[in-house]
Design an enzyme around this catalytic site. Sequence first.
Site, short mmCIF file in Angstrom:
data_model
loop_
_atom_site.label_atom_id
_atom_site.label_comp_id
_atom_site.label_asym_id
_atom_site.label_seq_id
_atom_site.Cartn_x
_atom_site.Cartn_y
_atom_site.Cartn_z
N LYS A 1 36.37 39.41 28.35
CA LYS A 1 35.98 40.81 28.56
C LYS A 1 35.93 41.59 27.25
CE LYS A 1 36.54 40.12 33.15
NZ LYS A 1 37.76 39.78 33.86
N TRP B 1 42.44 41.75 41.80
CA TRP B 1 43.14 40.85 40.86
C TRP B 1 44.64 40.92 41.07
CZ3 TRP B 1 39.94 37.39 39.59
CH2 TRP B 1 38.62 37.71 39.26
N ASP C 1 48.71 42.15 33.42
CA ASP C 1 47.37 41.59 33.28
C ASP C 1 46.55 42.64 32.55
OD1 ASP C 1 44.75 40.77 33.58
OD2 ASP C 1 44.86 40.42 35.74
C1 LIG Z 1 38.28 39.07 35.10
C2 LIG Z 1 39.68 39.35 35.49
C3 LIG Z 1 40.57 38.35 35.93
C4 LIG Z 1 40.13 36.92 36.14
O1 LIG Z 1 39.96 36.28 34.94
P1 LIG Z 1 39.59 34.73 34.85
O2 LIG Z 1 39.73 34.49 33.40
O3 LIG Z 1 38.20 34.58 35.38
O4 LIG Z 1 40.57 33.97 35.68
C5 LIG Z 1 41.87 38.70 36.20
N1 LIG Z 1 42.30 39.97 36.06
C6 LIG Z 1 41.48 40.96 35.67
C7 LIG Z 1 42.01 42.35 35.52
C8 LIG Z 1 40.15 40.68 35.36
O5 LIG Z 1 39.33 41.67 34.95
#
Ligand SMILES: *Cc1c(COP(=O)(O)O)cnc(C)c1O
Length: 355
Positions: A190, A99, A166
Site C-alpha cells: 500500500k 480486516w 495493523d
Molecule cells: C490490504 C490490507 C490487509 C491485507 O493485506 P494482505 O497483505 O493482502 O494480506 C490487511 N489489513 C489492512 C488494513 C489492509 O489494508
Amino acid sequence: MKKHNFNAGPSILPQSTIENTAKAILDFNGSGLSLMEISHRAKDFQPIVDEAVALFKELLNIPEGYSVLFLGGGASLEFCMIPFNYLEKKAAYLNTGVWAKKAMKEAKGFGEVVEVASSAEANYTYIPKDFTVPADVDYFHITTNNTIYGTEIRKELDSPVLMIADMSSDIFSRPIDISKYALIYGGAQKNLAPAGLTFVIVKNDSLGKVSRYIPTMLNYQTHVDNGSMFNTPPVVPIFAALETLRWMKAQGGVKEMERRALEKAALLYNEIDRNKLFVGTANKEDRSVMNICFVMKEEFKELEADFLKFATEKGMIGIKGHRSVGGFRASCYNAMPKESVQALIACMQDFEKLH
Ligand SMILES: *Cc1c(COP(=O)(O)O)cnc(C)c1O
C-alpha cells in the site's frame, strides 16, 4: 493521456522506486546478473536488507529494543502469527472493519477474544471511542487505517496491555510513537513496495511469553534471530522497499509525508463537502487521509456509473469503491502527487456542471 493511480493496493509507488528496481532487475549493481537471479545470501544483497532496516528505524524513530522484519505471507498471515506468538488465554480486539474482523477470526482459534467495541452496526463508518481494554488480556489489537471504509485512528491510543497494530495502509503517513506498541505490521503493497512483502516492527522483549509450541516459520523469534534471512525473503520487493524508503528520506521524511497527506486529503474532502452531487461516507472526525470514500447523494444515485465512466475516460484509475461501501474510493498514498488529486477534483467539478 496521463493516468492518475488511485488504486487501494497494490498501489502507486514513487517513480524512482519503479525505475531503479527495473534497472536492478536488468543488471544488479553492475554484476551482469539480474536482481531476480542473485542469492539472498550474496554479499551485495545483505547491505540492501541492512540499509532498509536502518532507514525503517531512522524514518519512524524506532527506539532501541525493537527489530524490523521483512517476511512473506502478507498482513493476512500476521492475523494468525500474532495470536500464535502472543495469545495465551485472552486477547482484546477493536472491530473497525473487515480486516479487523479477519484478525479476530484467527485469534479465536487460539483463545478467548474480547471485542472491546465495534462499529459494524453502522457499516464501519466511524471509529468507536468509548471502550475499556480489560487489564487481564494478553494484548490489544487495533487496525489504524480501515482501507475499505476510509476511517482512521490518527491519534495514538493508550492501552494497559501490549498493543498490536495493523498499519498496512497508513504506515509512513505520520510520525508514530513506536514505544506504545509491542508489534506493528502490514502488507507492504500500500505505501512501500510491490506485493509479496510484509513488514513487522516487534519489541524484542514482548516475545517468548506463550507456552505453546510455535512452528519455526511462524515464530517471530526465528526471524529476529536470523535478521529476516532464516529462509529466502522476497528479494525484489525488499529492494523496491529500500528505494521507497530512500525516496521518503530525500523528500523530508515522515513529517513531510504527513504534511502532504493532510494537504491532499483536505483538498479532496473539501470538494466532496462542497460539491452538490457527492457525500463522504465516513464520520468526519474519523476520516482517513489515505483512503477517501464518497458516494453520490441519494437524489443523484443513478449517476454513479456515469461518473465512474466520465472519470475513467479522464485518466482516473481505481476510484471504484469497495463493494461493501459502494460509490468511490480515492486512495492517496504517499507517492500520489497533489496534481492527481487536483485532476480528480476537476473531474468532480466538470461532472457537477453537467448536472
Ligand atoms: C490490504 C490490507 C490487509 C491485507 O493485506 P494482505 O497483505 O493482502 O494480506 C490487511 N489489513 C489492512 C488494513 C489492509 O489494508
